[in-house]
Design a protein around this motif. Sequence first.
Motif, PDB file in Angstrom:
ATOM      1  N   LYS A 259       3.518  22.091 -10.552  1.00  6.31           N
ATOM      2  CA  LYS A 259       3.143  23.653 -10.107  1.00  6.31           C
ATOM      3  C   LYS A 259       4.560  24.187  -9.640  1.00  6.31           C
ATOM      4  CE  LYS A 259       0.284  26.485  -7.650  1.00  6.31           C
ATOM      5  NZ  LYS A 259       0.649  27.719  -8.273  1.00  6.31           N
ATOM      6  N   SER A 260       5.201  23.523  -8.779  1.00  8.84           N
ATOM      7  CA  SER A 260       6.552  23.978  -8.320  1.00  8.84           C
ATOM      8  C   SER A 260       7.317  24.184  -9.287  1.00  8.84           C
ATOM      9  CB  SER A 260       7.224  22.978  -7.277  1.00  8.84           C
ATOM     10  OG  SER A 260       6.571  22.823  -5.984  1.00  8.84           O
TER      11      SER A 260
ATOM     12  N   PHE B 191      14.040  27.271  -2.368  1.00 11.18           N
ATOM     13  CA  PHE B 191      12.269  27.097  -2.478  1.00 11.18           C
ATOM     14  C   PHE B 191      11.511  27.903  -1.625  1.00 11.18           C
ATOM     15  CE2 PHE B 191      11.865  23.162  -5.398  1.00 11.18           C
ATOM     16  CZ  PHE B 191      12.761  23.491  -6.136  1.00 11.18           C
TER      17      PHE B 191
ATOM     18  N   PHE C  16       9.093  32.633 -11.188  1.00 11.54           N
ATOM     19  CA  PHE C  16      10.066  33.523 -10.260  1.00 11.54           C
ATOM     20  C   PHE C  16      11.391  33.929 -10.779  1.00 11.54           C
ATOM     21  CE2 PHE C  16      13.155  33.890  -7.021  1.00 11.54           C
ATOM     22  CZ  PHE C  16      12.652  34.803  -6.027  1.00 11.54           C
TER      23      PHE C  16
ATOM     24  N   LEU D 292       9.248  30.130  -3.291  1.00 12.14           N
ATOM     25  CA  LEU D 292       7.837  29.382  -3.353  1.00 12.14           C
ATOM     26  C   LEU D 292       7.083  29.589  -2.114  1.00 12.14           C
ATOM     27  CD1 LEU D 292       9.054  26.721  -5.688  1.00 12.14           C
ATOM     28  CD2 LEU D 292       7.916  28.699  -6.548  1.00 12.14           C
TER      29      LEU D 292
ATOM     30  N   GLN E 138       4.215  27.605  -1.123  1.00 12.62           N
ATOM     31  CA  GLN E 138       4.021  26.034  -1.167  1.00 12.62           C
ATOM     32  C   GLN E 138       4.814  25.444  -0.113  1.00 12.62           C
ATOM     33  OE1 GLN E 138       5.172  26.372  -5.466  1.00 12.62           O
ATOM     34  NE2 GLN E 138       3.703  24.572  -5.644  1.00 12.62           N
TER      35      GLN E 138
ATOM     36  N   ASP F  82       6.020  27.506 -11.112  1.00 11.36           N
ATOM     37  CA  ASP F  82       6.294  28.692 -10.268  1.00 11.36           C
ATOM     38  C   ASP F  82       7.650  29.127 -10.055  1.00 11.36           C
ATOM     39  OD1 ASP F  82       3.488  28.574  -9.760  1.00 11.36           O
ATOM     40  OD2 ASP F  82       3.276  28.025  -7.903  1.00 11.36           O
ATOM     41  N   LEU F  83       8.693  27.968  -9.965  1.00 12.96           N
ATOM     42  CA  LEU F  83      10.159  28.246  -9.947  1.00 12.96           C
ATOM     43  C   LEU F  83      10.457  29.256 -11.271  1.00 12.96           C
ATOM     44  CD1 LEU F  83      13.102  28.179  -8.732  1.00 12.96           C
ATOM     45  CD2 LEU F  83      13.058  25.801  -9.882  1.00 12.96           C
TER      46      LEU F  83
END
Length: 154
Positions: free
Chosen positions: A140-141, A29, A148, A33, A36, A144-145
């Motif tokens: 959002k995580s 992470f 990615f 990310l 974050q 976004d993951l």
Amino acid sequence: MASKIEVSVELKSDANKIWESIKESANFFPKALPHQYDSIEVLEGDGKSIGSVRLVKFKNGLSEISTTKEKIVDFDEETKTISYTVIDGSLVNYYNNFKASLSVSSINGESGSSVKWSAEFEKTSEQVPDPELIKGFAVKSFQDLDAFLLANGL
């Protein structure tokens, strides 16, 4: 009295790829990310099995929540499910108890996946809002993951 919130997020990445990323979140992470997460430090255990303790440091300015210390209380490889309880950090100022769970599943007939995230919590006072900010951060995580993984061909 305990309350609960939950959300389900559909992603384009394969469920196994999402699950592997979540299992390896302590290492993965902060790299995937960085906007974050500052870091996820494994304090006890391997960071993914029951009893493991992780210290999560979030980017400054995201919210008044800057760190959480989480203890993994449930982990099931077969059902792709993990649960943790917050045992220290900024969240304990707002919630006496905070337990989050997530599960990853395949979307029938598609190459995508679904992540279900939920939290059971008990506020320190009635003035404390429900953890909608944390729910939004989780969504959002995951999004976004997914982005990615897709952008990097993973």
